[in-house]
Enzyme design. Structure first.
Site, PDB file in Angstrom:
ATOM      1  N   GLY A  14       0.826  -1.210   0.013  1.00  0.00           N
ATOM      2  CA  GLY A  14       0.068  -0.024   0.003  1.00  0.00           C
ATOM      3  C   GLY A  14       0.835   1.370  -0.123  1.00  0.00           C
ATOM      4  N   LYS A  15       2.045   1.238  -0.523  1.00  0.00           N
ATOM      5  CA  LYS A  15       2.887   2.352  -0.539  1.00  0.00           C
ATOM      6  C   LYS A  15       2.178   3.363  -1.399  1.00  0.00           C
ATOM      7  CE  LYS A  15       6.571   0.409  -2.106  1.00  0.00           C
ATOM      8  NZ  LYS A  15       6.314  -0.802  -2.291  1.00  0.00           N
ATOM      9  N   THR A  16       1.709   3.232  -2.640  1.00  0.00           N
ATOM     10  CA  THR A  16       1.397   3.853  -3.774  1.00  0.00           C
ATOM     11  C   THR A  16      -0.156   4.605  -3.032  1.00  0.00           C
ATOM     12  OG1 THR A  16       2.084   2.855  -5.308  1.00  0.00           O
ATOM     13  CG2 THR A  16       0.614   4.351  -5.762  1.00  0.00           C
ATOM     14  N   LYS A  32       8.100   9.043  -8.215  1.00  0.00           N
ATOM     15  CA  LYS A  32       8.432   7.630  -7.942  1.00  0.00           C
ATOM     16  C   LYS A  32       9.448   7.432  -9.083  1.00  0.00           C
ATOM     17  CE  LYS A  32       7.455   2.702  -7.893  1.00  0.00           C
ATOM     18  NZ  LYS A  32       6.800   1.956  -6.891  1.00  0.00           N
ATOM     19  N   THR A  36       9.156  -0.319 -11.847  1.00  0.00           N
ATOM     20  CA  THR A  36       8.945  -1.622 -12.682  1.00  0.00           C
ATOM     21  C   THR A  36       7.368  -1.965 -12.995  1.00  0.00           C
ATOM     22  OG1 THR A  36       9.104  -2.717 -10.927  1.00  0.00           O
ATOM     23  CG2 THR A  36      11.246  -1.972 -11.842  1.00  0.00           C
ATOM     24  N   ASP A  45       0.733   7.449 -12.408  1.00  0.00           N
ATOM     25  CA  ASP A  45      -0.739   7.298 -12.963  1.00  0.00           C
ATOM     26  C   ASP A  45      -1.845   7.257 -11.848  1.00  0.00           C
ATOM     27  OD1 ASP A  45       0.376   5.282 -15.920  1.00  0.00           O
ATOM     28  OD2 ASP A  45       0.298   7.231 -15.383  1.00  0.00           O
ATOM     29  N   ALA A 106      10.505   1.324  -4.192  1.00  0.00           N
ATOM     30  CA  ALA A 106       9.824   0.287  -5.197  1.00  0.00           C
ATOM     31  C   ALA A 106      10.022  -0.972  -3.993  1.00  0.00           C
ATOM     32  CB  ALA A 106      10.625  -0.017  -6.368  1.00  0.00           C
ATOM     33  N   PRO A 187      -7.844   2.711   6.139  1.00  0.00           N
ATOM     34  CA  PRO A 187      -8.619   1.402   6.371  1.00  0.00           C
ATOM     35  C   PRO A 187      -8.789   0.803   4.861  1.00  0.00           C
ATOM     36  CG  PRO A 187      -9.904   3.343   6.348  1.00  0.00           C
ATOM     37  CD  PRO A 187      -8.722   3.794   6.347  1.00  0.00           C
ATOM     38  N   PHE A 188      -8.964  -0.334   4.855  1.00  0.00           N
ATOM     39  CA  PHE A 188      -9.415  -0.967   3.557  1.00  0.00           C
ATOM     40  C   PHE A 188     -10.639  -0.119   2.909  1.00  0.00           C
ATOM     41  CE2 PHE A 188      -8.846  -3.938   0.067  1.00  0.00           C
ATOM     42  CZ  PHE A 188     -10.094  -4.146  -0.324  1.00  0.00           C
TER      43      PHE A 188
END
Ligand code: ATP
Ligand code: DNN
Ligand code: MG
EC number: 6.3.3.3
Length: 205
Positions: A14-16, A32, A36, A45, A106, A187-188
């Site tokens: 969940g870094k992005t 970023k 890759t 994006d 990454a 949270p998800f």
């Protein structure tokens, strides 16, 4: 807090999503340096689609590699060498003046960039404060504490943890054992959109 480096206890944690939420919360820019895997779209994006700040700039990657693999391998497959120096120099060009800069790595910190340098070397050279993103799955305590311990041993300036996904009691234990503070919890969500990202708040001291 001019430069923040978003790392994780591994890939896909969940870094992005966290970078989008932090970029939104701080009205920051995003970058970023090494991407890759291009087929399913890039992290840049994704962040661009989730951030609703008028001023946020999502800078282009320095290395865009086709293979969704470790950067050293994706680069080898394209006969490219990922160099740290151009990344550090480019970070100086993007040096925050009006807004903080959120930088996403990454994978985790021991992901290889080339035959002898790792994401950790980028973290240390880019001189940003580090946010560690963790998901809570069976095995994540080990991954989280290994990441925390190595960052501490190398003297990286760690700001703290952002936990991503369903709540779990392991979060409090990881915070206690690591000695790094809790910055927030994402949270998800079944609806990952601008409104969700905008609603995420953090306690940056
Ligand atoms: N809180 C969340 N709610 C719903 N979906 C999420 C959440 N966090 C992450 N995801 C989804 O999980 C997947 C992995 O998340 P993300 O791309 O942020 O991981 P990453 O750590 O940036 O991965 P990489 O190492 O490839 O950069 C994505 O499909 C993302 O949309
Ligand atoms: C392909 C995906 N976008 C990731 N950023 C790459 C993660 C590399 C992980 C390498 C490893 O730890 O084995
Ligand atoms: Mg990502």
């Amino acid at each position: 807090m001019d430069k923040l480096f978003i790392t994780g206890i591994g890939t896909g944690v969940g870094k992005t999503v966290t970078a989008a939420c932090v970029t939104q919360a701080l009205q920051a820019d995003y970058w970023k340096p090494v991407q890759t895997g291009l087929l399913e779209g890039t992290d840049r994006d994704t962040v661009r689609s989730l951030v609703s700040n008028d001023f946020t700039v999502c800078h282009p990657e320095l290395y865009r590699l086709k293979e969704p693999a470790s950067p050293h391998l994706a680069a080898r497959m394209e006969d490219v060498k990922i160099e740290l120096r151009p990344i550090i120099d480019q970070a100086k060009v993007y040096q925050p003046v009006l807004r903080p800069l959120v930088i996403e790595g990454a994978g985790g910190i021991m992901v290889p960039l080339n035959e002898d340098q790792f994401m950790l070397d980028m973290v240390l050279e880019i001189q940003a404060q580090v946010i560690i993103v963790a998901q809570l799955y069976l095995g994540s305590i080990n991954h989280a504490l290994l990441t925390a311990e190595l960052l501490r041993q190398k003297g990286a300036p760690v700001l703290g943890w952002i936990f991503n996904g369903p709540e779990h009691s392991n979060a409090a234990d990881i915070v206690r054992w690591s000695g790094y503070p809790l910055l927030g919890h994402i949270p998800f969500t079944a609806k990952l959109d601008k409104a969700f990202v905008k609603a995420q708040k953090f306690n940056f001291r």
